[in-house]
Design an enzyme around this catalytic site. Structure first.
Site, PDB file in Angstrom:
ATOM      1  N   GLU A   1       0.393  -8.105 -70.368  1.00 19.07           N
ATOM      2  CA  GLU A   1       0.846  -7.151 -71.373  1.00 19.07           C
ATOM      3  C   GLU A   1       2.278  -7.451 -71.825  1.00 19.07           C
ATOM      4  OE1 GLU A   1      -1.865  -3.292 -70.116  1.00 19.07           O
ATOM      5  OE2 GLU A   1       0.218  -3.374 -69.450  1.00 19.07           O
TER       6      GLU A   1
ATOM      7  N   GLU B   1      -9.367  -4.936 -69.264  1.00 22.07           N
ATOM      8  CA  GLU B   1      -9.061  -3.846 -68.336  1.00 22.07           C
ATOM      9  C   GLU B   1      -9.542  -2.546 -68.974  1.00 22.07           C
ATOM     10  OE1 GLU B   1      -5.099  -3.516 -66.826  1.00 22.07           O
ATOM     11  OE2 GLU B   1      -4.832  -5.677 -66.631  1.00 22.07           O
TER      12      GLU B   1
END
Length: 589
Positions: free
Chosen positions: A144, A226
């Site tokens: 991220e 995810e």
């Protein structure tokens, strides 16, 4: 349906349907369980240049087990993994380097350590890559990166990191990135010639997320690497709720659209020891709304912290079966031990010289944990106050504090300062001279959520009393990394917190349960501290604020016969000085 294995540097048990990669074929991945694992740098290089791959840290043994279980593996070697772990998986010693380096940037003082670390780690991983005959099908670069506190995207860093991964991985597995579904995050985190994926929970606009992903990843399967079926929980806050019906609704959407996805988490876990981190909100480090995370990482996952199936598990399995996905048998709920009440006896105060295992450091100004080469635990800051005539009330101020301080005057508790509550000022009454001020500071976990990542601990500014700048300081560290020295200490019944407490209990063998069972340490009635079972740090407890009231104790931490509990209680023991070992988890008030 799910392959289950434990590797402490991991963080999630996952299901992948199907994986996005040319290695292996769709059918191979479709028909086999998968495992999403992290490699936690701090776990394997706890001190600079000192590596640990033995016992629980044996990543090669873990990968061998996953291959034997016919599991495909997605692996995240970092260097930043987030994962709600202390400092996002970075080793603390990076914060004590001089000159200070900047994490997650192209700073050569930072990248040289990544390069050194990968030269040790990656040769252990390379034989397990799919193209080399192994079972690692995908390798994630960073995590991220698009959502960080750098103010801009360091393209040089991400390109350098990509090339470092390519040096080891080459064409033997699929490299990919993961970013939250905000378009600006995806654009910042995208790396040329690396596959882009997104992550989100069932509460977002799924169509919008995938539309954003398509803007940076024009072709290939849509992937949620995810898919959050729960969420991280914090001390002094209710645990977040992620409802099964919402997860199932999005899951059906994925299946209908042939979207690739990975449940995060599928098996909840535990942040044993001091591995749990913290989140932040706000615009500055001092006012970041610091939120330390629970020891438990149950995550309200389909398999709970102890590996038992939940209602969410059954709902997901039923949905997959209806969609004609093959699923494995449902894990049985394992029996738990109810080992009863344990008397905890006071042993020694933290103020006692016997408890001061760390050589004191003298300095004119306070030093942070990292500059004292202390990773976790506590630091006691002590100084003599200047002579003040008559009874006077003055403001005591610690402008920058990481994270929580108990204030004592002549060893008598005056109050608490807390970064979480943005409370770093208190008024104290001072009279005469020879007054000793003691400040016991606790590291509650370093920030790991991408903002203000360079999160040092301890007293990070001058301490003032009215117009007086206090000092010099005697600083004593309590890393709390072992408790064996307590075995030689006698009980001291008049000891008061902060102090060490000790208790013993016996597990007997019977025909039904020839080995110890998982159990839960119920800390109700105590205030705040750290607990050890047979010398193993099972984590922080804080029933005074909750919501977590019990700590998970896996059966391998226990032995038949005599077992020991040690508690480092900071504020107040229970009225009857007991704890319980129970067969039910209690993660909510």
């Amino acid at each position: 349906m799910v392959g289950h294995a434990r590797y402490p540097g991991a963080g999630a048990t996952a299901v992948l349907l199907p994986a996005v990669t040319r290695y292996p074929s769709f059918d191979e991945v479709y028909s086999s369980p998968s495992r999403f694992i992290y490699v936690e740098w701090s776990f394997h290089e706890p001190y600079s240049g000192v590596y640990d791959f033995e016992g629980q840290a044996d990543i090669e043994h873990f990968l061998t087990i996953t291959k034997q279980e016919n599991m495909s593996v997605l692996i995240r070697p970092g260097p930043f993994i987030s994962a709600e772990r202390d400092l996002g998986g970075h080793p603390y010693w990076l914060l004590k380097e001089k000159p200070s380096l900047h994490l997650r940037t192209n700073d050569p003082n930072y990248t040289k350590y990544i390069k050194r670390w990968f030269s040790v780690l990656m040769p252990k991983i390379v034989p397990f890559l799919y193209g080399n005959g192994g079972n690692i099908i995908m390798v994630q670069i960073e995590n991220e990166y698009g959502h960080n506190d750098l103010g801009s995207c360091d393209r040089e860093y991400m390109l350098w990191l990509r090339d470092l991964f390519l040096h080891y991985v080459g064409e033997q597995a699929q490299l990919y990135t993961t970013d939250e579904c905000d378009l600006s995050y995806l654009k910042c985190g995208q790396i040329p010639n690396v596959y882009s994926t997104t992550d989100f929970a069932a509460i977002v606009n799924v169509t919008e997320c995938f539309d954003n992903l398509r803007q940076v990843q024009k072709k290939g399967p849509l992937v949620n690497s995810e898919f959050y079926d729960g969420w991280v929980a914090f001390w002094d806050n209710p645990r977040p709720v992620r409802k099964s019906k919402d997860i199932i609704k999005v899951l059906k959407n994925f299946l209908a659209a042939n979207v690739s996805f990975n449940f995060f988490m599928f098996h909840g876990g535990t942040n044993f020891g001091f591995t749990s981190g913290a989140n932040s909100v706000g615009t500055t480090l001092e006012t970041s709304g610091y939120k330390p995370q629970l020891t438990s990482y149950d995550f309200s996952a389909p398999l709970d912290e102890a590996g038992d199936p939940t209602e969410k598990f059954h709902a997901i399995k039923q949905t997959l079966k209806k969609a004609n996905f093959s699923t494995t048998s449902t894990p049985k709920i394992a029996p738990k031990g109810n080992y009863g009440t344990v008397n905890m006896l006071p042993v020694v105060s933290l103020f006692d010289n016997v408890a001061r295992r760390f050589k004191p450091v003298l300095n004119n100004v306070p030093l942070c944990f990292e500059d004292m080469d202390i990773n976790h635990g506590l630091v006691l800051y002590e100084t003599n106050l200047p002579p003040i005539g008559g009874l006077t009330k003055l403001p005591l101020v610690i402008k920058s504090l990481g994270d929580r301080a108990i204030i004592f005057l002549n060893n008598v508790k005056l109050g608490i300062m807390s970064r979480s509550n943005n409370n770093t000022t208190m008024e104290i009454s001072v009279i005469g001279s020879n007054q000793k001020l003691s400040i016991l500071v606790e590291n509650q976990g370093r920030i790991n959520d991408k903002r203000f990542l360079e999160d040092r601990k301890g007293i990070l500014s001058n301490v003032t009393l009215g117009k007086h700048i206090l000092g010099p300081w005697v600083m004593t560290g309590y890393p709390l990394n072992e408790t064996s020295w307590l075995e030689t200490q006698n009980i001291q019944p008049n000891v008061k917190p902060p102090a060490f407490y000790k208790g013993v209990f016996v597990i007997t063998q019977d025909n039904k349960h020839p080995k110890p069972l998982d159990t839960f340490l119920d800390t109700s009635g105590w205030s705040k501290g750290v607990a050890f079972i047979n010398g193993i740090n099972i984590g922080r407890y804080w029933p005074a604020v909750g919501p977590q009231m019990t700590l998970y104790v896996p059966a391998p931490y226990l032995v038949l016969g005599l077992n020991t509990i040690v508690m480092v209680e900071l504020e107040g023991a229970s009225e009857d000085f007991t704890v319980k070992l129970v067969d039910k988890h209690r993660l909510d008030w």
